[in-house]
Each structure stands twice: as C-alpha cells, then as structure tokens.
Design an enzyme around this catalytic site. Structure first.
Site, PDB file in Angstrom:
ATOM      1  CG  HIS A   1       9.728 -46.816  40.242  1.00 48.67           C
ATOM      2  ND1 HIS A   1      10.661 -45.853  40.494  1.00 48.67           N
ATOM      3  CD2 HIS A   1       8.541 -46.156  40.154  1.00 48.67           C
ATOM      4  CE1 HIS A   1      10.081 -44.679  40.571  1.00 48.67           C
ATOM      5  NE2 HIS A   1       8.785 -44.830  40.375  1.00 48.67           N
TER       6      HIS A   1
ATOM      7  CD  GLU B   1      -8.682 -71.941  32.357  1.00 49.89           C
ATOM      8  OE1 GLU B   1      -9.844 -71.885  32.790  1.00 49.89           O
ATOM      9  OE2 GLU B   1      -7.713 -72.309  33.043  1.00 49.89           O
TER      10      GLU B   1
ATOM     11  CE  LYS C   1      -6.777 -80.289  35.667  1.00 51.15           C
ATOM     12  NZ  LYS C   1      -8.244 -80.227  35.644  1.00 51.15           N
TER      13      LYS C   1
END
Lengths: 476, 476
Positions: B318, B297, B439
């Site tokens: 792995h 951010e 948003k």
C-alpha cells in the site's frame, strides 16, 4: 535564536554534478501551467484534489470538532491502537515518531503524559500482531480504525481481532466506548458499522486520497491524542498552501514546491532513476516511509517514474555509503536536514549534549566540549561534498526546526510538489490502479464470494509448469 | 510437522519474466570458479575471507568463551546498550528483532526474562541519543562497545557520552564493571582502552570485515545475552558452510548460494538495476537492513552494482506496491517468506490467531475461522503472481521456520552468495574504499589534528561560488 528562520531548498550540489539550471529555465512554463491545473481543479482526476485547499478552512473545523473526543480518550486510555494501512497510517506514524519521545513506552509516566500510539492493520503477520496483543495487556487501550471504505483486508481483519480482544477484556458494552472510526462520511462498510454500533466517527473527505490525507482527521485525531500540537501542524500547512498556490508566486526561487518538482522531473529524464530521501536521525525514519508512499504511488505509472528509496544517516553511511560513493551512477539524493537540532526541546527533548572530557585516550580530545549538533553539522557538510564529488546530484532541504509547524509546512510542500510534478510529467498523480492487482489475486485465492472464476484460473496457473528451484538443507 | 523442512530458492517467477535459464547455464562455470577462488583464498582481498570457515570451529570456541560473561551481565543488568555502527550492529539488530519479543520493553518481566538490547553509536543525532539517556534511567544497564579500531567517530563519541552517564550514576568503579569491548585482538585504540581499564574484551578477527562478522563475538555476545539460541544460530551457519563450499556441490540446483549469485549478476547485466528484498513481517525489517549493507557495500564498486532496496509486505504493497506493479521496469524482487509462521512459538510467540466470528457485517465472513497465516500465504501467492504479471522478476526464498538455526543458515548463504557473486562479476566484494570519503571530509571539518590542509581546501570550496536556492517561508 535571533537568526531568520526559513525553509530552504538548496540545489547548489545538483548544479555541481549536472547542468540543471538551463533545464529548469526551459521547464518553468510547464511547471507553472501544471500548478494552475492543480489549483483550479482542471488536471487529471480533479475529483481527488480536495487536499489542496483543505488546510485553509476545513482542517480548522476538524481541530474544533475532535477536541471533545480527544479529551474523552485521554481520560480513559493510556494507549491507542491506530488500525490502518498505507495513507491511513504512514503520515500519522511519521509525525508521531518525529515529535514524541522515542522510548515513551519504557516508562510512560515520566516520559510521556499522553497516550502512546501503537499500530495494527498494516500487515497480516502472525508474529507481530500476537506480540502486540501481549503488550496491550499492560495498558488500558482504545482503537481508532482508519479506512475509507472498510473493505481493505489488513485493517478489517486486525479490527476483528482487536475488537474481540477488547470485548473479552472489558465486555462488549465498555469495549464499544473504546472504538472510534475515521471513514467516508457518506457510505461504505466501516461507516455502516460505526453507525450500527454507535462508534464516534470522523470523515475522510471523498475528494482526498489516502496519501494526501495527513491533515484530515486521519492524522489529526490520533496525533492530537498523542500530544502533538496539531493546531501548529495545520498552521504550517496552511502557510505552505498560500506560499505554493499564490498566483503571485510563480518563481522557482521563492516557490520550493515548484522548484523541487522541476528538479525531480529533469533528473529523472536524464537517467537518474532513483531518488533517495536521506534523513539524519532515527526519529525521522517514518518521514521517509510517508514520503516513499507519496511519491512512489503517485509517480509509478505507465512503466515510468523515479524509484523512491530512503537512507538514514549517518547510520547508513556505513551501509549504503559505499554505494552512494562508488556504485552505479543512477541515483540522486534529497536530504532533509534540521538547522537547529535542539528545537525539539520545545517537545520532548530535555538536554543539549556536549562531548564530555574523558581519560580514555581515544583520539577524539579535539572534540571535547563541542556540542554533538556541531559534529552532526560537520558530518552533513562532509557528506554533501563527498557525494557530489562522487557525481551524485545532492539536493538539500533545510528545515529551520523540527517541530509541528515546520513539519506541517514541509509535508504540504511535498504533497504540492508531487501533484505539480505528476501533472508536468503527464501522468496522473492521484490514482493507483496497480494496487488492485495483488488484492484481486488475494481475494480470489482466499475464496471471497464472487471471485470463483478468477480463483480457478489462478490455481491452474499456480499448479501448472515446472517449478524452478535451488534446494538447500533438508531436515525432517 | 511431519513435512520435510528445506530451504528453497524458487526462481520460477524470474523465468516467467526473463529467459534466465539459458543465461544461468552459460554462467555456471564462472560461478564455480569464483566459488573455488573464495574457498581457497585465491581471489581479491583474500585477507578478508576469514569468515568463510570461521563458523566451522572458531565460532564454537567463541560460544564457549563468552558463557561466563553472559551469565555475569545477565545477573547485574536488565538492559545492554550495544554501541556500534554498520557491521558492528546491523546483524545483531536483525537477529534480535526477528527472534525476540517486539514489545519486551513495555513489560519486560512477563515478556522477556533476559536483558533487552538498546542501540547507540550508529548516528550522531542529538534527539535520539538524548531520549535514550532518559530511557536508561529505568534500567540497570551495561555497555558493549563494538569497533574494530576504536577510531570511528559515531561509536567513539557515544561511548564517551554513555560512559559519563554510567560514571555519574554508578561511580567510576562500578561503571567499569559494566563495560565490555569487542575489538581487534592485537591493536587499535579500543583494545588499548579495554586493557588500561580492565574491560573484558572479545576479538573481531583481523581477517573478517564488519559486514561479514555476525557469527563472531560481534553478534554472538549480545545475542546470547538477549536469550537468542546462539548455539543453534552457529549450527545453522555451519551447515550452510558445508552445503555451500562442498567440492561435491557445484550444481546450481542444490547450491542456493551459487544460484542466487548467478541470478543477481545476470539480471543486473540485463538492465535490472535495483533489487528489493521483500520481507513479510515488521519483525523482519532489520534483516533487510543487514542485507542492504552486505550487498550494497560489496557490490557498489567502480560505478556499478545493483542498488539494494527493501520493502516490508503487505505494509508496503500500500506504498511501493503501485511502483512495483506499474513503475519503471528496472527492478526485481527477492522475497523472504517463512513457510511455517507459527515456528516462532519456540521463541516468543504465544498463540496462533484465527479470524474470529463477529457481528459487524464487514464483508469478511468468508474468512471466519481461518488462521491468519492462511491469509498471509494467499496474500503472498497473489503478490508473486501480480508482480510477475507486471514484469518484475520475482525470486522467492522459502525459509522453513523463523528460528535461530534457519536464520543462521540463510544469513550465511547470503554472505557466501555475496562473495561468489562479487568475484564472478570481477569486483572486490571485501573492500569499501568509498566509505572513507565522507569521513575524511568530516575529520577535516571537525578540526582533527593532521587534517588542516584538507580543512582549508574544503572550507574554501564551501564558501565559494553562488548558492543556488529556492526559499520558502521566513519567520524571525
């Protein structure tokens, strides 16, 4: 639901950012020929393509052969520790987390009538393994040891430690009835151990690598024990096998595996170097871990390949969201969206949730009475739009329901896309030579017999030269 | 331990792959000047740099002011649901997972004498929230709602749903004694709600953004409840503040925050576009999630910035190991290694583990009697060497012990490095404009009052144009 249920791969919002359509047209014949190589066993490492048609018949006979053991284990155990690493564990964990109750271990009687699964042998960290041993005291556990050879350090050491725990607690005789093996049917250390100690054992076919093994006993035995409907899981995969491999289905519009393989390769060739699988529930995080191994281990060859990342939304919109929107433009997003979120009701989910009325004056009264799934859906639409506006190619898998059948269908499609895409790009999606490098160093450093020369060489490298360090606080 | 304990940032294996030394020399004066701007509040967004010296005095007074509430909550609750998203949650979850027992919820009486923490408000997925409500029936829970404004959708809706759960179960009066708020001290919806309903509330200072808030009540209140030694946690951060900000400490060799900031920026400028934080225990996964928000951010600005990824080893050796070794050469690895793994003994850890003798003939007799931590250490050395041989610059943080003091120290160092690195690179590490985009779309689609115009515009975009799709299996 009277609506049609259908798996959809929507690439509209790839097209909005990048002219994918013309590239796909150019790539189609290459994809079809890669598909033919895969199905006919004529591509690279054909000896590891046994998974392609395994789901057609062999998986059915596994379902039959594990039945009795599943009953036995459920009768004497309320917990099963799956001991394995990589492909021996990741698929099982993915399906288990997605389809069984997240908090079963809190209060298993009411939330989970089948044994809970724990995981071990996937690390060598003292802290978590020690805490797992504490936790097992509250259960009557069994072990399933999963290893093709038995020679992998992490599960081998965890098996030693957990076997000693069982021996100490139950005595050697009873302990031996609580141990099960999934391993190579013909040779290897674990097979030998299983035979010598009369542990029931189930085969990992020689021609199936770890990351393609979820539909073999590797996934089916522990998932059946945990109560997942493995018959449906295999049935979904079988349908995906027919849909993906059919000679009649060469069109990208009706063969999502081909289409996905093509879009991934094209975006990678056009400077999109990172693919993030974006899931939309904390319960789906394990699916992303399985997916990252499948594609990372298959694609990461010859200093090339998409970097596989993951995000869990909306959580990570408040973490990685800023980067998706405004960071370096080298990533694309592949979303896994579930159309009918309430579908899990057939599994563990007990309720729909509506936004309740409240007297809090919190500014969200406009949502009172709406279903939570409605809000989730609007968040998804808003995100797809925001990211593609931010120039992130956005690919959307729409799964009709989150259940065993559709998850099996989708996982097979991804495996098939991974194989086809690797062949189409000219790399080998079925080997993993780089995984050996740290193992060899580790064996040498640990003093494994036969590694003395390498050990001396490494130790001299580790001790030579200046160490370049920045030093923080000291205390004695 | 009679050995010296010291935080070390080892960049020997960056140097082995890339000529970092000469770049660092050129970059030093830029880093020092970024550091001065940050400490003096003269860089970008100085109104959000309150965290820099908060740990010196204000955090101490928080420790004092929360004491009574911590006692009260521990007396009437055995579980606390922390309701928050992003920086309101990620730091707390990181420290909680690292320092308390992983399986406390199995059998809390013996494994965990303090309330366990649950998480909500960090997503809007029906399935997990529904299952959390099931789980809470087994507890006597309280809620801590964390939101600077109270206007964020996810925690606001979860709060409604959880408050209704408490009201239905305990009655409104008792329920109100189980709700606590952490929010802006002067205004905002949540503050108003807390005042109107007499919820005890604690301040998130105006000048501290979410991802820099772990040492405020945001982290300290729930962590204190869970039994983490928050006094030590703050003390570690305070030491890191002195070590990082001291005017006498401008040398990269003794100021790891500056050194780390410099190395990250230089590698990014030289085509290493991905940084993976590699942790070495499942218990440390939350630390990586906190770190990804902090750097993602802060760095992801103006179509630039390192992509923050994470791996948990040896598990992911792995899975992502093949990619690290042989994939595209655009990533570097930053490891977090704990020198003394048994240090957690002071917290929850009860035992060391030695590889037991066994009669299995598994090929690992050469390790019998060795401590598990020894094997972990050899795996780490082997991995650092293998990756740098594979041309992955490999940076190593060595934490002396995994405890509250050293974790506080290391987290502060990372925050400081993030601020300095952002200033040195010329971006603003303290804003997050891109987070608003989804948003706004979501609010419009959900029908939030005042967003009607935007809603119409979005709906017309969503319905126009062809949908480009690949269609899989259909069922009715």
């Amino acid at each position: 639901m009277t609506q049609e249920k259908r798996l959809v791969l929507d690439w509209t919002k790839v097209h909005d950012v990048f002219p994918i359509e013309k590239h796909l047209a150019n790539e189609t014949s290459n994809l079809i020929s890669a598909k033919k190589s895969l199905v006919s066993g004529k591509g690279k490492s054909p000896e590891f393509t046994g998974w392609v048609d395994y789901v057609k018949e062999e998986a059915q006979s596994v379902l039959h052969s594990i039945k009795k053991q599943v009953e036995t284990i459920c009768n004497h155990s309320d917990a099963v520790v799956v001991v394995g690493i990589g492909g021996s564990l990741l698929g099982t964990k993915a399906v288990y987390e997605a389809l069984t109750h997240s908090f079963a271990i809190v209060n298993q009687e009411s939330l989970h009538r089948r044994p809970v699964l724990f995981w071990a042998g996937h690390h060598i960290a003292l802290d978590e393994l020690s805490e797992l041993l504490d936790a097992l005291d509250s259960y009557s556990p069994s072990l399933i040891v999963v290893s093709k050879s038995g020679g992998t350090t992490e599960p081998a050491l965890a098996f030693r430690i957990l076997k000693k725990y069982l021996d100490d607690r139950f005595g050697t005789e009873e302990a031996s009835h609580r141990i099960f093996a999934i391993t190579d049917p013909n040779d290897g250390t674990l097979l030998k151990i299983a035979k010598e100690n009369n542990y029931p054992h189930f085969p990992i076919p020689k021609n199936i690598g770890g990351r393609y093994s979820i539909f073999t006993p590797v996934g089916l035995l522990p998932l059946a024990i945990s109560g997942v409907n493995v018959t449906e899981f295999v049935a979904g995969a079988e349908q995906a096998f027919y849909d993906s491999t059919s000679e009649k289905n060469h069109s990208l519009e009706t063969n999502p595996a081909l289409c996905y393989a093509g879009i991934r390769n094209i975006l990678y060739a056009n400077k999109y170097k990172i693919e993030s699988l974006c899931t939309w529930s904390p319960k789906a995080k394990g699916i992303a871990e399985w997916w990252k191994q499948l594609f990372g281990e298959s694609d990461g060859k010859e200093n090339s390949g998409l970097f596989p990342a993951s995000a869990n939304f909306t959580t990570d919109l408040h973490s990685l969201g800023q980067y998706f929107q405004d960071g370096e433009r080298h990533l694309f997003a592949t979303h896994l969206k579930v159309a009918d979120e309430y579908s899990l009701a057939k599994g563990s989910l007990k309720r729909k949730i509506k936004i309740p009325n409240c007297s809090l004056n919190d500014g969200f009264d406009f949502l009172t009475g709406q279903e939570l799934s409605h809000v989730q859906n609007e968040a998804q639409q808003g995100t797809f739009l925001a990211h593609s506006d931010g120039k992130v190619p956005t690919l959307i898998w729409e799964l009709p329901e989150m259940n065993a059948w559709w998850l099996g269908y989708w996982m097979y499609i991804n495996m098939f896309a991974c194989g086809v895409g690797g062949y189409a790009r000219g790399i080998n999606p079925f080997d993993q030579p780089g995984v050996e490098d740290y193992k060899n160093n580790m064996f040498a450093l640990m003093g494994k017999p036969g590694h003395a020369d390498k050990a001396a060489q490494i130790r001299s490298r580790l001790s030579s030269g200046n160490r370049l360090r920045s030093l923080g606080h000291t205390s004695k």
